[in-house]
Design a protein around this motif. Structure first.
Motif, mmCIF file in Angstrom:
data_model
loop_
_atom_site.group_PDB
_atom_site.id
_atom_site.type_symbol
_atom_site.label_atom_id
_atom_site.label_comp_id
_atom_site.label_asym_id
_atom_site.label_seq_id
_atom_site.Cartn_x
_atom_site.Cartn_y
_atom_site.Cartn_z
ATOM 1 N N LYS A 143 23.225 -110.428 132.578
ATOM 2 C CA LYS A 143 22.410 -110.306 131.361
ATOM 3 C C LYS A 143 20.994 -110.856 131.557
ATOM 4 C CE LYS A 143 25.522 -108.859 128.180
ATOM 5 N NZ LYS A 143 25.319 -107.849 127.113
ATOM 6 N N GLY A 144 20.732 -111.479 132.693
ATOM 7 C CA GLY A 144 19.400 -111.987 132.974
ATOM 8 C C GLY A 144 19.109 -113.373 132.440
ATOM 9 N N TYR A 145 20.139 -114.101 131.999
ATOM 10 C CA TYR A 145 19.917 -115.445 131.481
ATOM 11 C C TYR A 145 19.720 -116.460 132.604
ATOM 12 C CZ TYR A 145 21.405 -113.639 126.927
ATOM 13 O OH TYR A 145 21.499 -112.921 125.760
ATOM 14 N N VAL A 146 20.200 -116.126 133.789
ATOM 15 C CA VAL A 146 20.020 -116.986 134.959
ATOM 16 C C VAL A 146 19.658 -116.095 136.145
ATOM 17 C CG1 VAL A 146 21.611 -118.798 134.185
ATOM 18 C CG2 VAL A 146 22.484 -116.862 135.514
ATOM 19 N N THR A 147 19.195 -116.739 137.201
ATOM 20 C CA THR A 147 18.812 -115.980 138.399
ATOM 21 C C THR A 147 19.867 -116.051 139.498
ATOM 22 O OG1 THR A 147 17.602 -117.895 139.259
ATOM 23 C CG2 THR A 147 16.358 -116.282 137.948
ATOM 24 N N SER A 148 20.910 -116.863 139.289
ATOM 25 C CA SER A 148 21.991 -116.952 140.275
ATOM 26 C C SER A 148 23.228 -117.543 139.617
ATOM 27 C CB SER A 148 21.575 -117.827 141.465
ATOM 28 O OG SER A 148 21.461 -119.182 141.065
#
Length: 282
Positions: A143-148
């Motif tokens: 969902k794009g809330y974190v990068t990893s």
């Protein structure tokens, strides 16, 4: 030297490969045997056993049970379990209920704070999976809330973070008894990950041995050479079998490869033979 990997995961819990794919990958890696040890479920074992029949790699039926010791989550591996044992299946069903209630609470907390997450996002088209925090991490990444995935755990999902929720209490004693009653061999998984310090780690080992613990995972992808050596010494001191595994999860932990972990892991098949002898002589 023949090698094994006694700690691997599949899509039955939070791995990214199906049990069949895991078995074929182990064959390609030249492993003699693997233990399929999904979190709180045995639903992938039958598929893995079937997949291994025409291959040179054998599958040890296993499970990884989550429980709490001194208010900290620890994991107990069960090797050579009877995955059809009614008592074990009942225990796992009760554990699944506790995990499900925890997941619902975490999901509600995320949604109340404006995160666009649903149960379908966690399941990710695999209705039979056992949902873990890794499923939350993958959904947050997608969902794009974190990068990893690592960032998801550090920011949101680890103890002390805003959306971490502890599950209802399951004790190590209950976990070990469930494994032993199903004919299995209970092993303390990755002891160094609990950050107890060596004195408390040894006390944990002694406490669990009184409950029926029979092995110690001395070799693991998260260990350095010194830690593995100290764990091996503790295992020998307390007459516990030495085991090891990569904790392979596929794309969930992309830096960990089956059989070799982060590159340096080697678990001789001799350790598996020692476990078999220990089980035979009781």
């Amino acid at each position: 030297m023949k090698l094994v990997d006694l700690h691997v995961h599949s899509t039955a819990s939070d791995g990214s490969l199906t049990p069949t794919e895991v078995v074929h990958l182990a064959e390609e890696a030249g492993l003699t045997a693997i233990a399929l040890t999904d979190h709180d479920t045995v639903s992938g074992i039958e598929e893995a056993l079937d997949a291994s029949e025409p291959l040179a790699v054998s599958v040890v039926p296993g499970v990884e049970l989550s429980c709490f010791y001194h208010d900290k989550e620890i994991h107990i591996l069960g090797l050579y379990i009877d995955h059809t044992d009614p008592g074990l299946l009942k225990f796992l069903a009760e554990a699944a209920g506790k995990r499900s209630r925890r997941n619902e609470t975490m999901l509600q907390a995320f949604r109340e704070d404006g995160f666009d997450l649903t149960m379908d996002d966690l399941i990710c088209e695999n209705a039979d999976t056992t949902i873990t925090r890794a499923h939350f991490a993958r959904a947050l990444l997608k969902k794009g809330y974190v990068t990893s995935v690592d960032q998801a755990f550090k920011k949101y999902l680890s103890p002390g973070c805003p959306y971490y929720r502890k599950r209802e209490l399951i004790t190590p004693e209950e976990s070990i008894h469930a494994i032993r009653n199903a004919g299995g061999f209970p092993v303390l998984a990755h002891p160094c990950q609990y950050k107890f310090g060596w004195k408390e780690t040894e006390q944990l080992i002694l406490t669990l041995k009184e409950c029926g613990l029979r092995g110690l995972e001395c070799f693991h992808s998260s260990n350095n050479q010194s830690e593995s050596g100290k764990l091996r010494s503790l295992a020998m001191k307390h007459d516990l079998a030495i085991t090891g595994g990569s904790d392979f999860h596929g794309a969930t932990k992309p830096d960990i490869k089956i059989g070799v972990g982060r590159g340096g892991l080697r678990v001789p098949a001799l350790y598996l033979d020692t476990i078999k002898l220990a089980m035979f002589f009781g």
